[in-house]
Design a protein around this motif. Sequence first.
Motif, PDB file in Angstrom:
ATOM      1  N   THR A  92       7.372  -0.394   5.773  1.00 43.79           N
ATOM      2  CA  THR A  92       7.657  -0.418   4.340  1.00 43.79           C
ATOM      3  C   THR A  92       8.717   0.594   3.922  1.00 43.79           C
ATOM      4  O   THR A  92       9.133   0.597   2.768  1.00 43.79           O
ATOM      5  CB  THR A  92       6.372  -0.164   3.524  1.00 43.79           C
ATOM      6  OG1 THR A  92       5.854   1.126   3.879  1.00 43.79           O
ATOM      7  CG2 THR A  92       5.338  -1.246   3.771  1.00 43.79           C
ATOM      8  N   GLY A  93       9.105   1.467   4.840  1.00 48.64           N
ATOM      9  CA  GLY A  93      10.129   2.453   4.531  1.00 48.64           C
ATOM     10  C   GLY A  93       9.644   3.654   3.753  1.00 48.64           C
ATOM     11  O   GLY A  93      10.450   4.413   3.227  1.00 48.64           O
ATOM     12  N   GLN A  94       8.350   3.847   3.699  1.00 44.98           N
ATOM     13  CA  GLN A  94       7.825   5.017   2.991  1.00 44.98           C
ATOM     14  C   GLN A  94       8.128   6.274   3.792  1.00 44.98           C
ATOM     15  O   GLN A  94       7.793   6.358   4.958  1.00 44.98           O
ATOM     16  CB  GLN A  94       6.328   4.877   2.768  1.00 44.98           C
ATOM     17  CG  GLN A  94       5.987   3.769   1.803  1.00 44.98           C
ATOM     18  CD  GLN A  94       4.510   3.718   1.512  1.00 44.98           C
ATOM     19  OE1 GLN A  94       3.865   4.737   1.341  1.00 44.98           O
ATOM     20  NE2 GLN A  94       3.982   2.510   1.460  1.00 44.98           N
ATOM     21  N   MET A 106       0.851  -1.179   0.000  1.00 48.26           N
ATOM     22  CA  MET A 106       0.000   0.000   0.000  1.00 48.26           C
ATOM     23  C   MET A 106       0.892   1.235   0.000  1.00 48.26           C
ATOM     24  O   MET A 106       1.747   1.377   0.844  1.00 48.26           O
ATOM     25  CB  MET A 106      -0.891  -0.020   1.242  1.00 48.26           C
ATOM     26  CG  MET A 106      -1.685   1.228   1.435  1.00 48.26           C
ATOM     27  SD  MET A 106      -2.702   1.229   2.918  1.00 48.26           S
ATOM     28  CE  MET A 106      -3.958   0.068   2.467  1.00 48.26           C
ATOM     29  N   ALA A 107       0.706   2.080  -0.945  1.00 48.55           N
ATOM     30  CA  ALA A 107       1.475   3.316  -1.046  1.00 48.55           C
ATOM     31  C   ALA A 107       0.669   4.472  -0.473  1.00 48.55           C
ATOM     32  O   ALA A 107      -0.544   4.547  -0.641  1.00 48.55           O
ATOM     33  CB  ALA A 107       1.831   3.586  -2.492  1.00 48.55           C
ATOM     34  N   PHE A 108       1.383   5.364   0.195  1.00 49.98           N
ATOM     35  CA  PHE A 108       0.751   6.546   0.770  1.00 49.98           C
ATOM     36  C   PHE A 108       1.313   7.787   0.101  1.00 49.98           C
ATOM     37  O   PHE A 108       2.493   7.848  -0.214  1.00 49.98           O
ATOM     38  CB  PHE A 108       1.008   6.629   2.280  1.00 49.98           C
ATOM     39  CG  PHE A 108       0.390   5.514   3.055  1.00 49.98           C
ATOM     40  CD1 PHE A 108      -0.969   5.495   3.309  1.00 49.98           C
ATOM     41  CD2 PHE A 108       1.165   4.465   3.529  1.00 49.98           C
ATOM     42  CE1 PHE A 108      -1.548   4.460   4.027  1.00 49.98           C
ATOM     43  CE2 PHE A 108       0.597   3.432   4.250  1.00 49.98           C
ATOM     44  CZ  PHE A 108      -0.756   3.423   4.496  1.00 49.98           C
ATOM     45  N   THR A 109       0.462   8.770  -0.088  1.00 48.65           N
ATOM     46  CA  THR A 109       0.915  10.041  -0.635  1.00 48.65           C
ATOM     47  C   THR A 109       1.669  10.804   0.446  1.00 48.65           C
ATOM     48  O   THR A 109       1.595  10.472   1.635  1.00 48.65           O
ATOM     49  CB  THR A 109      -0.274  10.891  -1.115  1.00 48.65           C
ATOM     50  OG1 THR A 109      -1.065  11.258   0.029  1.00 48.65           O
ATOM     51  CG2 THR A 109      -1.127  10.149  -2.129  1.00 48.65           C
ATOM     52  N   GLU A 168      10.046   0.446  15.271  1.00 53.28           N
ATOM     53  CA  GLU A 168       9.089   1.564  15.283  1.00 53.28           C
ATOM     54  C   GLU A 168       7.744   1.125  14.717  1.00 53.28           C
ATOM     55  O   GLU A 168       6.685   1.500  15.235  1.00 53.28           O
ATOM     56  CB  GLU A 168       9.668   2.742  14.493  1.00 53.28           C
ATOM     57  CG  GLU A 168       8.923   4.028  14.673  1.00 53.28           C
ATOM     58  CD  GLU A 168       9.070   4.679  16.038  1.00 53.28           C
ATOM     59  OE1 GLU A 168       8.367   5.673  16.278  1.00 53.28           O
ATOM     60  OE2 GLU A 168       9.856   4.205  16.878  1.00 53.28           O
ATOM     61  N   ALA A 169       7.783   0.333  13.656  1.00 53.49           N
ATOM     62  CA  ALA A 169       6.538  -0.171  13.061  1.00 53.49           C
ATOM     63  C   ALA A 169       5.775  -1.013  14.066  1.00 53.49           C
ATOM     64  O   ALA A 169       4.562  -0.845  14.226  1.00 53.49           O
ATOM     65  CB  ALA A 169       6.848  -1.002  11.814  1.00 53.49           C
TER      66      ALA A 169
END
Length: 90
Positions: free
Chosen positions: A33-35, A1-4, A43-44
């Motif tokens: 995911t490192g986004q 899942m990508a976040f803006t 931390e996740a």
Amino acid sequence: MAFTDIETAEAHQAILSDPNGDDLCKLGLLYSTGQGGAIDFVEAHKWFNLAALMGSEAAKHYRRELSDEMDPADVATAQRAAREWLSTRH
């Protein structure tokens, strides 16, 4: 899942006010995911743990999956960090 970039900023801003389980779960996803930065499983896990405490079923699932990939000492570190974060909120 990508976040803006906007969604990423909103998730970080939410922890400063009144976050809900979805906000905290999103932070867990960002860190796992490192986004927006480096991957940080500790931390996740912290954010997934806090989101799970707030009732996020998705966070419970992600936390379980992530725990399987982590060293037990890192899981313990993440749990301590979650408790510390909670102690500053109340």
